[in-house]
Design a protein around this motif. Structure first.
Motif, mmCIF file in Angstrom:
data_model
loop_
_atom_site.group_PDB
_atom_site.id
_atom_site.type_symbol
_atom_site.label_atom_id
_atom_site.label_comp_id
_atom_site.label_asym_id
_atom_site.label_seq_id
_atom_site.Cartn_x
_atom_site.Cartn_y
_atom_site.Cartn_z
ATOM 1 N N ALA A 38 91.176 52.998 -37.781
ATOM 2 C CA ALA A 38 89.968 53.295 -38.533
ATOM 3 C C ALA A 38 89.888 54.424 -39.285
ATOM 4 C CB ALA A 38 88.638 53.446 -37.428
ATOM 5 N N ASP A 39 90.527 55.448 -39.114
ATOM 6 C CA ASP A 39 90.785 56.763 -39.965
ATOM 7 C C ASP A 39 91.582 56.188 -41.256
ATOM 8 O OD1 ASP A 39 89.213 58.216 -38.272
ATOM 9 O OD2 ASP A 39 90.862 59.338 -37.260
ATOM 10 N N ALA A 42 89.752 54.092 -43.723
ATOM 11 C CA ALA A 42 88.686 54.867 -44.064
ATOM 12 C C ALA A 42 89.335 55.783 -45.334
ATOM 13 C CB ALA A 42 87.810 55.802 -43.296
ATOM 14 N N LEU A 45 90.225 53.747 -48.336
ATOM 15 C CA LEU A 45 89.152 53.078 -49.116
ATOM 16 C C LEU A 45 88.617 54.336 -49.790
ATOM 17 C CD1 LEU A 45 87.698 50.584 -49.608
ATOM 18 C CD2 LEU A 45 85.977 51.732 -47.501
ATOM 19 N N ASP A 46 88.830 55.529 -49.318
ATOM 20 C CA ASP A 46 87.970 56.678 -50.015
ATOM 21 C C ASP A 46 88.262 56.532 -51.510
ATOM 22 O OD1 ASP A 46 86.476 59.097 -49.839
ATOM 23 O OD2 ASP A 46 88.162 60.263 -50.110
ATOM 24 N N PHE A 67 82.656 48.813 -50.455
ATOM 25 C CA PHE A 67 82.838 50.132 -49.335
ATOM 26 C C PHE A 67 82.020 49.802 -48.200
ATOM 27 C CE2 PHE A 67 81.186 54.092 -48.201
ATOM 28 C CZ PHE A 67 82.399 54.766 -47.870
ATOM 29 N N MET A 71 83.362 49.584 -44.513
ATOM 30 C CA MET A 71 82.727 50.717 -43.596
ATOM 31 C C MET A 71 82.349 49.966 -42.164
ATOM 32 S SD MET A 71 84.075 53.325 -44.449
ATOM 33 C CE MET A 71 83.360 54.562 -43.482
ATOM 34 N N VAL A 74 85.124 49.172 -40.185
ATOM 35 C CA VAL A 74 85.698 50.167 -39.408
ATOM 36 C C VAL A 74 84.996 50.579 -38.309
ATOM 37 C CG1 VAL A 74 86.132 52.804 -39.873
ATOM 38 C CG2 VAL A 74 87.041 51.086 -41.682
ATOM 39 N N ARG A 78 86.103 50.824 -34.399
ATOM 40 C CA ARG A 78 85.684 52.072 -33.525
ATOM 41 C C ARG A 78 84.957 51.769 -32.227
ATOM 42 N NH1 ARG A 78 87.098 56.781 -36.252
ATOM 43 N NH2 ARG A 78 87.027 56.601 -38.504
#
Length: 99
Positions: A38-39, A42, A45-46, A67, A71, A74, A78
């Motif tokens: 997940a990190d 992210a 994608l940032d 986005f 998210m 993601v 999690r």
């Protein structure tokens, strides 16, 4: 100490783990892997979904939609990686026969 290290140490030391310990270790390993995945998603994608100076309103809407969608994925990664694993037993099917 990470779950990966403890799993590696348990496998290479030759000492057997009790089933409860092995299950807990695998659950921690799954949770750590889910968090890392997940990190990484992210972080990737940032930079891609920021508004660029030449973006039109439609292009920015598409980026913000992308986005938000990613998210949500993601967040589900999690959430699912933190859940305890329970076996799913399917319901027995009957074919309607009475014989």
């Amino acid at each position: 100490m990470s779950a990966y290290y403890r799993a590696h140490r348990a496998l290479t030391s030759g000492q057997a783990l009790r089933p409860a310990e092995a299950a807990q270790l695998l659950a921690e390993l799954r949770r750590e892997n889910g968090e890392q995945l997940a990190d990484a998603i992210a972080a990737q994608l940032d930079g891609t979904c920021r508004r660029a100076p030449g973006d039109s309103a439609a292009a920015y809407r598409k980026k913000s939609w992308t986005f938000a969608t990613v998210m949500r994925v993601v967040a589900n990664i999690r959430r699912l990686s933190a859940l305890p694993v329970s076996p799913t037993i399917p319901n027995p099917r009957t074919n309607g026969s009475t014989a």
